[in-house]
Design a protein around this motif. Structure first.
Motif, PDB file in Angstrom:
ATOM      1  N   LEU A 113     130.363  39.334 103.180  1.00 59.46           N
ATOM      2  CA  LEU A 113     129.274  39.781 104.053  1.00 59.46           C
ATOM      3  C   LEU A 113     127.996  40.053 103.262  1.00 59.46           C
ATOM      4  O   LEU A 113     126.896  39.684 103.688  1.00 59.46           O
ATOM      5  CB  LEU A 113     129.684  41.036 104.822  1.00 59.46           C
ATOM      6  N   VAL A 114     128.145  40.698 102.117  1.00 60.21           N
ATOM      7  CA  VAL A 114     126.979  40.963 101.266  1.00 60.21           C
ATOM      8  C   VAL A 114     126.340  39.644 100.827  1.00 60.21           C
ATOM      9  O   VAL A 114     125.113  39.495 100.829  1.00 60.21           O
ATOM     10  CB  VAL A 114     127.371  41.831 100.050  1.00 60.21           C
ATOM     11  N   THR A 115     127.162  38.669 100.471  1.00 66.74           N
ATOM     12  CA  THR A 115     126.651  37.367 100.040  1.00 66.74           C
ATOM     13  C   THR A 115     125.924  36.655 101.174  1.00 66.74           C
ATOM     14  O   THR A 115     124.849  36.073 100.967  1.00 66.74           O
ATOM     15  CB  THR A 115     127.807  36.487  99.519  1.00 66.74           C
ATOM     16  N   LEU A 118     121.057  34.559 103.717  1.00 64.15           N
ATOM     17  CA  LEU A 118     120.370  34.270 104.968  1.00 64.15           C
ATOM     18  C   LEU A 118     119.173  35.172 105.249  1.00 64.15           C
ATOM     19  O   LEU A 118     118.226  34.746 105.909  1.00 64.15           O
ATOM     20  CB  LEU A 118     121.366  34.365 106.135  1.00 64.15           C
ATOM     21  N   VAL A 119     119.202  36.408 104.781  1.00 63.98           N
ATOM     22  CA  VAL A 119     118.130  37.351 105.107  1.00 63.98           C
ATOM     23  C   VAL A 119     117.226  37.611 103.914  1.00 63.98           C
ATOM     24  O   VAL A 119     116.017  37.411 103.979  1.00 63.98           O
ATOM     25  CB  VAL A 119     118.717  38.685 105.630  1.00 63.98           C
ATOM     26  N   ILE A 120     117.787  38.053 102.820  1.00 60.04           N
ATOM     27  CA  ILE A 120     116.983  38.483 101.683  1.00 60.04           C
ATOM     28  C   ILE A 120     116.352  37.300 100.968  1.00 60.04           C
ATOM     29  O   ILE A 120     115.185  37.347 100.597  1.00 60.04           O
ATOM     30  CB  ILE A 120     117.828  39.345 100.726  1.00 60.04           C
ATOM     31  N   LYS A 121     117.077  36.242 100.751  1.00 61.18           N
ATOM     32  CA  LYS A 121     116.620  35.019 100.083  1.00 61.18           C
ATOM     33  C   LYS A 121     115.971  35.349  98.749  1.00 61.18           C
ATOM     34  O   LYS A 121     116.627  35.834  97.853  1.00 61.18           O
ATOM     35  CB  LYS A 121     115.698  34.220 100.991  1.00 61.18           C
ATOM     36  N   ARG A 172     106.843  36.674 104.614  1.00 60.22           N
ATOM     37  CA  ARG A 172     107.514  36.132 105.799  1.00 60.22           C
ATOM     38  C   ARG A 172     108.019  37.285 106.649  1.00 60.22           C
ATOM     39  O   ARG A 172     108.420  38.318 106.153  1.00 60.22           O
ATOM     40  CB  ARG A 172     108.652  35.197 105.420  1.00 60.22           C
ATOM     41  N   ASN A 173     107.973  37.085 107.942  1.00 64.88           N
ATOM     42  CA  ASN A 173     108.366  38.152 108.855  1.00 64.88           C
ATOM     43  C   ASN A 173     109.569  37.784 109.695  1.00 64.88           C
ATOM     44  O   ASN A 173     109.792  38.353 110.736  1.00 64.88           O
ATOM     45  CB  ASN A 173     107.204  38.532 109.774  1.00 64.88           C
ATOM     46  N   HIS A 174     110.356  36.855 109.257  1.00 63.35           N
ATOM     47  CA  HIS A 174     111.520  36.444 110.029  1.00 63.35           C
ATOM     48  C   HIS A 174     112.790  36.586 109.208  1.00 63.35           C
ATOM     49  O   HIS A 174     112.765  36.629 107.988  1.00 63.35           O
ATOM     50  CB  HIS A 174     111.370  35.012 110.521  1.00 63.35           C
ATOM     51  N   LEU A 198     115.935  33.487 112.129  1.00 62.14           N
ATOM     52  CA  LEU A 198     116.103  33.081 113.514  1.00 62.14           C
ATOM     53  C   LEU A 198     114.800  32.527 114.080  1.00 62.14           C
ATOM     54  O   LEU A 198     114.776  31.484 114.706  1.00 62.14           O
ATOM     55  CB  LEU A 198     116.586  34.268 114.355  1.00 62.14           C
ATOM     56  N   LYS A 199     113.697  33.244 113.872  1.00 62.13           N
ATOM     57  CA  LYS A 199     112.394  32.743 114.296  1.00 62.13           C
ATOM     58  C   LYS A 199     111.839  31.880 113.177  1.00 62.13           C
ATOM     59  O   LYS A 199     111.978  32.188 112.015  1.00 62.13           O
ATOM     60  CB  LYS A 199     111.429  33.895 114.581  1.00 62.13           C
TER      61      LYS A 199
END
Length: 138
Positions: free
Chosen positions: A39-41, A46-49, A80-82, A85-86
């Motif tokens: 989950l951390v990975t 996907l989010v932190i990049k 970036r503000n997404h 998903l957006k």
């Protein structure tokens, strides 16, 4: 919290459980450790990049990304503000790393701050324009 769960599974299996007697619970702890690590990975991918910090700009959460290719002097700073998903395009500034160091090799914090503030102003300007378009469409 996820990392704490990973460490808790590992510590419990290492220091509390005994091998031959608690074989099943050790397997559960190993599975739990790999689940939470996965989950951390996923969150990291996907989010932190390539984000180095998360800030608030114009009332929304914005990731500050810094990327630099191996063996290259070019660096890209982006906002970036997404979350993925957006599909808003990030606001980027590509430059040479040499612009942020003086002739003695010291980091010039003023130059980085100036480039960052220009990037934030561009982001706010584009965000305000998009908000005005959204209000017109409604």
């Amino acid at each position: 919290m996820l990392c704490i769960a990973c460490c808790a599974f590992g510590c419990y299996a290492q220091f509390v459980l005994k091998f031959p007697k608690d074989r099943f619970l050790i397997g559960v702890c190993v599975a739990g450790y790999f689940f939470f690590t996965g989950l951390v990975t996923l969150i990291d991918m996907l989010v932190i990049k390539t984000s180095v910090i998360c800030i608030k700009v114009s009332g929304q959460t914005v990731f500050v990304d810094v990327t630099m290719q191996p063996f290259s002097h070019e660096m890209t700073i982006g906002l970036r503000n997404h979350i993925g998903l957006k599909k808003d395009t990030p606001i980027c500034h590509k430059t040479s790393v040499g612009e942020y160091f003086d002739s003695d090799g010291y980091l010039g914090q003023e130059e980085i701050l100036a480039a960052f503030l220009k990037l934030v102003k561009r982001f706010e300007k584009e965000h305000d324009g998009k908000e005005a378009e959204r209000k017109k469409d409604k």
